[in-house]
Design a protein around this motif. Structure first.
Motif, PDB file in Angstrom:
ATOM      1  N   THR A  70      53.429  45.977  39.996  1.00 44.16           N
ATOM      2  CA  THR A  70      53.233  46.551  38.788  1.00 44.16           C
ATOM      3  C   THR A  70      52.459  45.922  37.504  1.00 44.16           C
ATOM      4  O   THR A  70      52.664  46.198  36.301  1.00 44.16           O
ATOM      5  CB  THR A  70      54.445  47.152  38.444  1.00 44.16           C
ATOM      6  N   LYS A  71      51.841  44.682  37.962  1.00 46.38           N
ATOM      7  CA  LYS A  71      51.303  43.882  37.062  1.00 46.38           C
ATOM      8  C   LYS A  71      50.088  44.617  36.331  1.00 46.38           C
ATOM      9  O   LYS A  71      49.494  45.595  36.861  1.00 46.38           O
ATOM     10  CB  LYS A  71      50.809  42.541  37.461  1.00 46.38           C
ATOM     11  N   GLU A  72      49.732  43.849  35.302  1.00 49.92           N
ATOM     12  CA  GLU A  72      48.695  44.803  34.689  1.00 49.92           C
ATOM     13  C   GLU A  72      47.305  43.740  34.770  1.00 49.92           C
ATOM     14  O   GLU A  72      46.149  44.180  33.862  1.00 49.92           O
ATOM     15  CB  GLU A  72      48.682  44.793  33.062  1.00 49.92           C
ATOM     16  N   VAL A  73      47.337  42.852  35.604  1.00 42.68           N
ATOM     17  CA  VAL A  73      46.064  42.003  35.823  1.00 42.68           C
ATOM     18  C   VAL A  73      45.909  41.978  37.433  1.00 42.68           C
ATOM     19  O   VAL A  73      46.934  41.603  38.109  1.00 42.68           O
ATOM     20  CB  VAL A  73      46.040  40.647  35.180  1.00 42.68           C
ATOM     21  N   MET A  74      44.704  42.132  37.817  1.00 36.18           N
ATOM     22  CA  MET A  74      44.718  42.043  39.216  1.00 36.18           C
ATOM     23  C   MET A  74      43.370  40.838  39.546  1.00 36.18           C
ATOM     24  O   MET A  74      42.337  40.773  38.868  1.00 36.18           O
ATOM     25  CB  MET A  74      44.024  43.373  40.223  1.00 36.18           C
ATOM     26  N   ASP A  75      43.686  39.725  40.302  1.00 34.71           N
ATOM     27  CA  ASP A  75      42.585  39.108  41.002  1.00 34.71           C
ATOM     28  C   ASP A  75      41.976  39.394  42.216  1.00 34.71           C
ATOM     29  O   ASP A  75      42.647  39.839  43.018  1.00 34.71           O
ATOM     30  CB  ASP A  75      43.225  37.650  41.041  1.00 34.71           C
ATOM     31  N   VAL A  76      40.573  39.570  42.269  1.00 36.12           N
ATOM     32  CA  VAL A  76      39.865  39.405  43.300  1.00 36.12           C
ATOM     33  C   VAL A  76      39.042  38.388  43.523  1.00 36.12           C
ATOM     34  O   VAL A  76      38.800  37.820  42.886  1.00 36.12           O
ATOM     35  CB  VAL A  76      39.292  40.867  43.191  1.00 36.12           C
ATOM     36  N   VAL A  77      38.305  38.599  44.934  1.00 32.71           N
ATOM     37  CA  VAL A  77      37.573  37.280  45.188  1.00 32.71           C
ATOM     38  C   VAL A  77      36.017  37.976  45.125  1.00 32.71           C
ATOM     39  O   VAL A  77      35.161  37.011  45.355  1.00 32.71           O
ATOM     40  CB  VAL A  77      37.868  37.242  46.673  1.00 32.71           C
ATOM     41  N   GLY A  78      35.786  39.118  44.955  1.00 32.16           N
ATOM     42  CA  GLY A  78      34.185  39.660  44.865  1.00 32.16           C
ATOM     43  C   GLY A  78      34.388  40.669  43.671  1.00 32.16           C
ATOM     44  O   GLY A  78      35.185  41.183  43.336  1.00 32.16           O
ATOM     45  N   ASP A  79      32.901  40.705  43.411  1.00 32.40           N
ATOM     46  CA  ASP A  79      32.814  41.741  42.108  1.00 32.40           C
ATOM     47  C   ASP A  79      32.376  43.120  42.592  1.00 32.40           C
ATOM     48  O   ASP A  79      31.973  43.992  41.617  1.00 32.40           O
ATOM     49  CB  ASP A  79      31.663  41.099  41.357  1.00 32.40           C
ATOM     50  N   GLU A  80      32.750  43.619  43.814  1.00 32.55           N
ATOM     51  CA  GLU A  80      32.472  44.982  44.199  1.00 32.55           C
ATOM     52  C   GLU A  80      33.530  45.529  44.884  1.00 32.55           C
ATOM     53  O   GLU A  80      33.801  45.719  45.965  1.00 32.55           O
ATOM     54  CB  GLU A  80      31.420  44.808  45.277  1.00 32.55           C
ATOM     55  N   SER A  81      34.631  45.909  43.894  1.00 32.68           N
ATOM     56  CA  SER A  81      36.027  46.463  44.180  1.00 32.68           C
ATOM     57  C   SER A  81      36.038  47.451  43.182  1.00 32.68           C
ATOM     58  O   SER A  81      35.800  47.537  41.902  1.00 32.68           O
ATOM     59  CB  SER A  81      37.071  45.696  44.186  1.00 32.68           C
ATOM     60  N   SER A  82      36.932  48.568  43.681  1.00 35.58           N
ATOM     61  CA  SER A  82      37.308  49.572  42.467  1.00 35.58           C
ATOM     62  C   SER A  82      38.406  50.187  42.945  1.00 35.58           C
ATOM     63  O   SER A  82      39.055  50.428  44.104  1.00 35.58           O
ATOM     64  CB  SER A  82      36.277  50.535  42.252  1.00 35.58           C
ATOM     65  N   GLY A  83      39.150  51.000  42.075  1.00 37.38           N
ATOM     66  CA  GLY A  83      40.571  51.721  42.308  1.00 37.38           C
ATOM     67  C   GLY A  83      40.254  53.165  42.648  1.00 37.38           C
ATOM     68  O   GLY A  83      39.223  53.612  42.501  1.00 37.38           O
ATOM     69  N   GLU A  84      41.294  53.717  43.247  1.00 39.81           N
ATOM     70  CA  GLU A  84      41.493  55.158  43.491  1.00 39.81           C
ATOM     71  C   GLU A  84      42.711  55.580  42.887  1.00 39.81           C
ATOM     72  O   GLU A  84      43.842  55.239  43.560  1.00 39.81           O
ATOM     73  CB  GLU A  84      41.211  55.544  44.865  1.00 39.81           C
ATOM     74  N   VAL A  85      42.932  56.729  42.348  1.00 37.61           N
ATOM     75  CA  VAL A  85      44.330  57.026  41.887  1.00 37.61           C
ATOM     76  C   VAL A  85      44.676  58.039  43.161  1.00 37.61           C
ATOM     77  O   VAL A  85      44.028  58.675  43.606  1.00 37.61           O
ATOM     78  CB  VAL A  85      43.963  57.991  40.754  1.00 37.61           C
ATOM     79  N   GLU A  86      45.973  57.879  43.230  1.00 39.35           N
ATOM     80  CA  GLU A  86      46.697  58.568  44.209  1.00 39.35           C
ATOM     81  C   GLU A  86      48.129  58.867  44.088  1.00 39.35           C
ATOM     82  O   GLU A  86      48.844  58.017  43.431  1.00 39.35           O
ATOM     83  CB  GLU A  86      46.732  57.724  45.573  1.00 39.35           C
ATOM     84  N   CYS A  87      48.686  59.962  44.479  1.00 42.25           N
ATOM     85  CA  CYS A  87      50.117  59.920  44.478  1.00 42.25           C
ATOM     86  C   CYS A  87      50.806  59.218  45.442  1.00 42.25           C
ATOM     87  O   CYS A  87      50.283  58.945  46.470  1.00 42.25           O
ATOM     88  CB  CYS A  87      50.188  61.504  45.119  1.00 42.25           C
ATOM     89  N   VAL A  88      51.975  58.636  45.117  1.00 43.97           N
ATOM     90  CA  VAL A  88      52.685  57.838  45.753  1.00 43.97           C
ATOM     91  C   VAL A  88      54.238  58.136  45.850  1.00 43.97           C
ATOM     92  O   VAL A  88      54.365  58.554  44.978  1.00 43.97           O
ATOM     93  CB  VAL A  88      52.843  56.235  44.941  1.00 43.97           C
ATOM     94  N   LEU A  89      54.376  58.081  47.232  1.00 40.43           N
ATOM     95  CA  LEU A  89      55.740  58.351  47.402  1.00 40.43           C
ATOM     96  C   LEU A  89      56.581  57.032  48.110  1.00 40.43           C
ATOM     97  O   LEU A  89      56.017  56.255  48.769  1.00 40.43           O
ATOM     98  CB  LEU A  89      55.934  59.648  48.854  1.00 40.43           C
TER      99      LEU A  89
END
Length: 231
Positions: A70-89
């Motif tokens: 639930t944090k507000e910062v994400m560390d990644v190891v490459g510059d080609e990543s992106s999010g996708e909104v989804e319903c979560v159960l």
């Protein structure tokens, strides 16, 4: 077995209440669209990035719950990543809670292995969820949206109603049997929508779930920080 402890809040009609839960299983569903033409569009969208088409729909991928956050910062190891909104159960015994999250994925690696590309990235979720009983009769009307910020420019990235996808409760019920403990506390990502202008990457991602019947919204946002590498 890896597990993730989450401190959440349930925004119920009877009033808010805390939800402290340890997730035993994280499952990410894919290819969940009801509209076969739109589903094929999303398959082609990812195909342009070299992602192979699925052998079945919907798909179910088991990941380690340790990536939930639930944090507000994400560390990644490459510059080609992106999010996708989804319903979560989240299913805890007979109790089911409805929320929203981002299936953040390493796009550069996705063409080599879809589950691995998803395990490589954190899975942010909103810290507030709804009680299924409060929304079950109008789940199809719930709207999901996401916004991407790239180079300082913020724009609407995805938008859709849950009616566009297979009923999330059917997705939950169809989890393949025999691959995990029946009594496990499960977090299920229920699939996404095509990006409005195609898949892109950015430095900030926002997502929200709107209930137009009860007139309330939950959501979350996070920045993406690419870690320097010295190889």
């Amino acid at each position: 077995m890896d597990r993730r402890k989450l401190q959440l809040t349930v925004d119920a009609r009877s009033g808010p209440r805390p939800l402290a839960i340890t997730i035993d299983r994280l499952i990410v569903a894919g290819w969940v669209g009801r509209d076969k033409a739109a589903l094929q569009h999303h398959i082609q969208e990812l195909g342009k990035l070299g992602v192979p088409a699925p052998s079945r729909t919907p798909t179910y991928m088991n990941l380690s719950p340790i990536v939930l956050t639930t944090k507000e910062v994400m560390d990644v190891v490459g510059d080609e990543s992106s999010g996708e909104v989804e319903c979560v159960l989240i299913k805890d015994g007979e109790s089911v809670y409805v929320g929203v999250g981002s299936d953040h994925t390493d796009r550069a690696f996705e063409q080599y292995g879809i589950p691995a590309s998803k395990q490589m990235c954190a899975k942010p979720i909103a810290s507030v969820m709804w009680d299924l009983a409060d929304v079950r009769d109008h789940l199809d009307q719930i709207v999901l949206r996401s916004w991407m910020t790239t180079g300082g420019r913020r724009r609407l990235y995805q938008e859709g109603r849950l009616a566009a996808n297979i009923d999330v409760m059917d997705i939950l019920a169809a989890i393949p049997p025999g691959d995990g403990p029946a009594a496990a506390r499960i977090c299920l990502f229920c699939g996404t929508f095509p990006a409005i202008d195609g898949i892109e990457c950015g430095e900030r991602f926002e997502f929200a779930m709107e209930d137009p019947v009860l007139q309330r919204t939950i959501g979350h946002e996070y920045s993406v920080r690419c870690l320097p590498q010295y190889l």
